[in-house]
Design a protein around this motif. Sequence first.
Motif: not given
Length: 102
Positions: A42-54
């Motif tokens: 449920x972490x927010x996705x990185x801008x321009x990507x589909x996944x979070x930083x982790x």
Amino acid sequence: MVPPSPCLRRPCAGWSRNWPARPRACSSPRCGAKTRYGRSCEAPAVRGRQRCRMHGGASGSGAPRGNRNALKTGLYTREMFAQRQAVQALLRRSRQMLEDLE
């Protein structure tokens, strides 16, 4: 009475503090990667990507192009597959020739 949270996944923590900024943070796209517990991240996705930083959204994360890190023996490369198929075909033909001679 608590106002309804604009975030559909779960209520935002601390909604009373910094109220105008919270709805934007809650409405951002979520990562969605599968966690160890089988739920989606449920972490927010990185801008321009589909996944979070982790989960691989950070710059520089993930394997390099060509993935030379995974190459250890070369057993599963295209060249080795082709070579094994050629050897198997040669063995099949030689067995057939031996059967024909008998």
